[in-house]
Motif scaffolding. Structure first.
Motif, mmCIF file in Angstrom:
data_model
loop_
_atom_site.group_PDB
_atom_site.id
_atom_site.type_symbol
_atom_site.label_atom_id
_atom_site.label_comp_id
_atom_site.label_asym_id
_atom_site.label_seq_id
_atom_site.Cartn_x
_atom_site.Cartn_y
_atom_site.Cartn_z
ATOM 1 N N ARG A 116 -10.935 -5.071 -2.102
ATOM 2 C CA ARG A 116 -12.154 -5.826 -1.758
ATOM 3 C C ARG A 116 -12.983 -5.047 -0.733
ATOM 4 N NH1 ARG A 116 -10.073 -9.071 -5.158
ATOM 5 N NH2 ARG A 116 -10.870 -7.366 -6.435
ATOM 6 N N LEU A 117 -12.281 -4.481 0.249
ATOM 7 C CA LEU A 117 -12.983 -3.701 1.273
ATOM 8 C C LEU A 117 -13.733 -2.529 0.627
ATOM 9 C CD1 LEU A 117 -13.661 -2.676 4.124
ATOM 10 C CD2 LEU A 117 -11.355 -1.716 4.256
ATOM 11 N N TYR A 118 -13.043 -1.750 -0.202
ATOM 12 C CA TYR A 118 -13.684 -0.587 -0.822
ATOM 13 C C TYR A 118 -14.865 -1.013 -1.697
ATOM 14 C CZ TYR A 118 -9.401 1.831 0.623
ATOM 15 O OH TYR A 118 -8.356 2.348 1.347
ATOM 16 N N HIS B 27 0.800 -1.227 0.000
ATOM 17 C CA HIS B 27 0.000 0.000 0.000
ATOM 18 C C HIS B 27 0.836 1.282 0.000
ATOM 19 C CE1 HIS B 27 0.794 -0.217 4.345
ATOM 20 N NE2 HIS B 27 0.584 1.080 4.367
ATOM 21 N N PRO C 243 -6.631 -6.809 -0.474
ATOM 22 C CA PRO C 243 -7.475 -6.632 0.713
ATOM 23 C C PRO C 243 -8.198 -5.280 0.710
ATOM 24 C CG PRO C 243 -5.359 -7.548 1.351
ATOM 25 C CD PRO C 243 -5.251 -7.187 -0.107
ATOM 26 N N ASN D 250 -3.203 -4.211 -4.294
ATOM 27 C CA ASN D 250 -3.650 -4.234 -2.889
ATOM 28 C C ASN D 250 -5.049 -4.871 -2.783
ATOM 29 O OD1 ASN D 250 -4.209 -3.798 -0.212
ATOM 30 N ND2 ASN D 250 -3.606 -1.650 -0.206
ATOM 31 N N ARG E 127 -6.256 -7.099 12.151
ATOM 32 C CA ARG E 127 -6.924 -7.196 10.846
ATOM 33 C C ARG E 127 -7.907 -8.355 10.798
ATOM 34 N NH1 ARG E 127 -1.754 -5.638 6.970
ATOM 35 N NH2 ARG E 127 -1.506 -3.589 7.964
ATOM 36 N N GLY E 128 -8.850 -8.229 9.876
ATOM 37 C CA GLY E 128 -9.822 -9.303 9.675
ATOM 38 C C GLY E 128 -10.925 -9.334 10.709
ATOM 39 N N ALA E 129 -11.034 -8.278 11.510
ATOM 40 C CA ALA E 129 -12.035 -8.249 12.587
ATOM 41 C C ALA E 129 -13.031 -7.115 12.403
ATOM 42 C CB ALA E 129 -11.326 -8.116 13.939
ATOM 43 N N GLY E 130 -13.046 -6.496 11.221
ATOM 44 C CA GLY E 130 -14.045 -5.466 10.951
ATOM 45 C C GLY E 130 -13.616 -4.050 11.277
ATOM 46 N N VAL E 131 -12.341 -3.867 11.650
ATOM 47 C CA VAL E 131 -11.889 -2.506 12.006
ATOM 48 C C VAL E 131 -11.822 -1.614 10.760
ATOM 49 C CG1 VAL E 131 -9.998 -1.141 12.981
ATOM 50 C CG2 VAL E 131 -10.621 -3.338 14.017
ATOM 51 N N GLY E 132 -11.270 -2.149 9.669
ATOM 52 C CA GLY E 132 -11.171 -1.373 8.432
ATOM 53 C C GLY E 132 -12.551 -0.947 7.944
ATOM 54 N N ARG E 133 -13.498 -1.873 7.989
ATOM 55 C CA ARG E 133 -14.855 -1.541 7.541
ATOM 56 C C ARG E 133 -15.475 -0.471 8.443
ATOM 57 N NH1 ARG E 133 -17.684 -4.163 4.089
ATOM 58 N NH2 ARG E 133 -16.862 -6.268 4.382
ATOM 59 N N LEU F 62 -5.365 4.927 5.169
ATOM 60 C CA LEU F 62 -6.183 3.983 5.952
ATOM 61 C C LEU F 62 -5.255 2.854 6.344
ATOM 62 C CD1 LEU F 62 -8.942 2.712 6.901
ATOM 63 C CD2 LEU F 62 -9.049 1.639 4.651
ATOM 64 N N ALA F 63 -5.180 2.561 7.628
ATOM 65 C CA ALA F 63 -4.333 1.449 8.054
ATOM 66 C C ALA F 63 -4.898 0.835 9.328
ATOM 67 C CB ALA F 63 -2.894 1.912 8.305
ATOM 68 N N VAL F 64 -4.790 -0.485 9.395
ATOM 69 C CA VAL F 64 -5.183 -1.236 10.589
ATOM 70 C C VAL F 64 -3.960 -2.039 11.030
ATOM 71 C CG1 VAL F 64 -6.684 -3.083 11.447
ATOM 72 C CG2 VAL F 64 -7.612 -1.337 9.898
HETATM 73 C C1 LIG Z 1 -6.998 -2.925 3.996
HETATM 74 C C2 LIG Z 1 -7.129 -2.955 5.529
HETATM 75 C C3 LIG Z 1 -7.336 -1.528 6.028
HETATM 76 C C4 LIG Z 1 -8.341 -3.817 5.881
HETATM 77 O O1 LIG Z 1 -8.531 -3.715 7.278
HETATM 78 P P1 LIG Z 1 -9.250 -4.901 8.123
HETATM 79 O O2 LIG Z 1 -9.572 -4.365 9.460
HETATM 80 O O3 LIG Z 1 -8.423 -6.130 8.065
HETATM 81 O O4 LIG Z 1 -10.573 -5.103 7.248
HETATM 82 P P2 LIG Z 1 -11.969 -5.751 7.752
HETATM 83 O O5 LIG Z 1 -11.700 -6.827 8.747
HETATM 84 O O6 LIG Z 1 -12.894 -4.656 8.127
HETATM 85 O O7 LIG Z 1 -12.459 -6.454 6.399
HETATM 86 C C5 LIG Z 1 -13.452 -5.867 5.590
HETATM 87 C C6 LIG Z 1 -13.417 -6.481 4.203
HETATM 88 O O8 LIG Z 1 -12.172 -6.211 3.547
HETATM 89 C C7 LIG Z 1 -11.833 -7.292 2.666
HETATM 90 N N1 LIG Z 1 -10.591 -7.903 3.143
HETATM 91 C C8 LIG Z 1 -9.939 -7.659 4.299
HETATM 92 N N2 LIG Z 1 -8.789 -8.390 4.340
HETATM 93 C C9 LIG Z 1 -8.745 -9.085 3.182
HETATM 94 C C10 LIG Z 1 -7.809 -9.999 2.635
HETATM 95 N N3 LIG Z 1 -6.668 -10.321 3.282
HETATM 96 N N4 LIG Z 1 -8.043 -10.500 1.391
HETATM 97 C C11 LIG Z 1 -9.170 -10.168 0.714
HETATM 98 N N5 LIG Z 1 -10.103 -9.313 1.197
HETATM 99 C C12 LIG Z 1 -9.888 -8.779 2.418
HETATM 100 C C13 LIG Z 1 -12.989 -8.266 2.759
HETATM 101 O O9 LIG Z 1 -13.941 -7.890 1.767
HETATM 102 C C14 LIG Z 1 -13.535 -7.979 4.160
HETATM 103 O O10 LIG Z 1 -14.877 -8.346 4.290
HETATM 104 P P3 LIG Z 1 -15.267 -9.787 4.915
HETATM 105 O O11 LIG Z 1 -14.595 -9.847 6.261
HETATM 106 O O12 LIG Z 1 -16.742 -9.729 4.988
HETATM 107 O O13 LIG Z 1 -14.718 -10.799 3.951
HETATM 108 C C15 LIG Z 1 -5.865 -3.593 6.188
HETATM 109 O O14 LIG Z 1 -5.585 -4.826 5.537
HETATM 110 C C16 LIG Z 1 -4.631 -2.718 6.136
HETATM 111 O O15 LIG Z 1 -4.388 -1.893 7.027
HETATM 112 N N6 LIG Z 1 -3.773 -2.894 5.099
HETATM 113 C C17 LIG Z 1 -2.553 -2.133 4.977
HETATM 114 C C18 LIG Z 1 -2.811 -0.678 4.663
HETATM 115 C C19 LIG Z 1 -3.637 -0.516 3.408
HETATM 116 O O16 LIG Z 1 -3.561 -1.299 2.461
HETATM 117 N N7 LIG Z 1 -4.417 0.568 3.372
HETATM 118 C C20 LIG Z 1 -5.222 0.931 2.233
HETATM 119 C C21 LIG Z 1 -4.460 1.910 1.412
HETATM 120 S S1 LIG Z 1 -5.375 2.392 -0.053
#
Ligand SMILES: CC(C)(COP(=O)(O)OP(=O)(O)OC[C@H]1O[C@@H](n2cnc3c(N)ncnc32)[C@H](O)[C@@H]1OP(=O)(O)O)[C@@H](O)C(=O)NCCC(=O)NCCS
Length: 162
Positions: free
Chosen positions: A129-131, A29, A126, A124, A92-98, A85-87
């Motif tokens: 997919r989130l967006y 990212h 993950p 990127n 991760r994977g616990a809904g914080v990003g959402r 945006l960073a978690v």
């Molecule tokens: C992207 C990021 C913010 C997601 O945060 P997170 O707290 O893990 O996300 P959530 O648990 O809320 O997941 C929400 C959705 O994101 C997607 N997602 C999250 N991790 C994923 C993975 N490893 N692979 C695919 N999809 C993923 C899924 O759609 C997920 O929904 P689901 O749980 O119903 O499948 C985190 O991975 C991060 O900090 N990454 C590094 C920084 C970054 O990439 N920032 C964005 C810059 S543009």
């Protein structure tokens, strides 16, 4: 699953946010090189505490989102842009990003914005997919815009109405 508490950042969050940002650095990212000491402050003249929402779990900061104007133009003032945006990896994977993404959309609406945009690296998955799952669509692609970690990576422009 515990629900993250989302709030505006305060100046006291400087250290925790700086650490989170450095610890979560990755070529997935980041377009800046890996931070090296002496580290730049997290808050600066361009982006202060009011421009950030933070997520807490168990009283600890585990994520943040930075909200900005895409430009300083009055004719562009109805748009907001996510510029960070960073978690924390362990959260991760616990809904914080959402939760952060939903909160930043609410905050943008509260400020009267009509649209919200962002840029994400093509590789990127993950984040993309989130967006997508929150209603953002791809509005443009700058092919091979960055050379990162030995390969060319697209810059993907995404956005949605609010
Ligand atoms: C992207 C990021 C913010 C997601 O945060 P997170 O707290 O893990 O996300 P959530 O648990 O809320 O997941 C929400 C959705 O994101 C997607 N997602 C999250 N991790 C994923 C993975 N490893 N692979 C695919 N999809 C993923 C899924 O759609 C997920 O929904 P689901 O749980 O119903 O499948 C985190 O991975 C991060 O900090 N990454 C590094 C920084 C970054 O990439 N920032 C964005 C810059 S543009």
């Amino acid at each position: 699953m515990p629900v993250p508490y989302i709030r505006h950042a305060s100046p006291d969050d400087e250290e925790a946010l700086g650490r989170l940002d450095r610890d979560s650095w990755s070529p997935l990212h980041a377009v800046q090189p890996r931070p090296q000491p002496p580290y730049e402050p997290f808050f600066n003249e361009r982006f202060g505490p009011p421009d950030h929402l933070v997520a807490e779990l168990g009283g600890r900061i585990v994520g943040y989102v930075r909200l900005a104007y895409p430009t300083s133009l009055a004719c562009n003032a109805h748009v907001r842009q996510i510029q960070g945006l960073a978690v924390a990896e362990e959260a991760r994977g616990a809904g914080v990003g959402r939760a952060l993404l939903r909160a930043v959309q609410d905050e943008s609406r509260r400020q009267g914005a009509r649209r919200i945009t962002l840029r994400v690296l093509g590789h990127n998955t993950p984040a993309r997919r989130l967006y997508e799952s929150e209603g953002f669509v791809v509005e443009g692609v700058l092919p091979e815009e960055f050379y990162l970690d030995g390969r060319y990576v697209d810059d993907v422009l995404m956005g949605r109405s609010l």
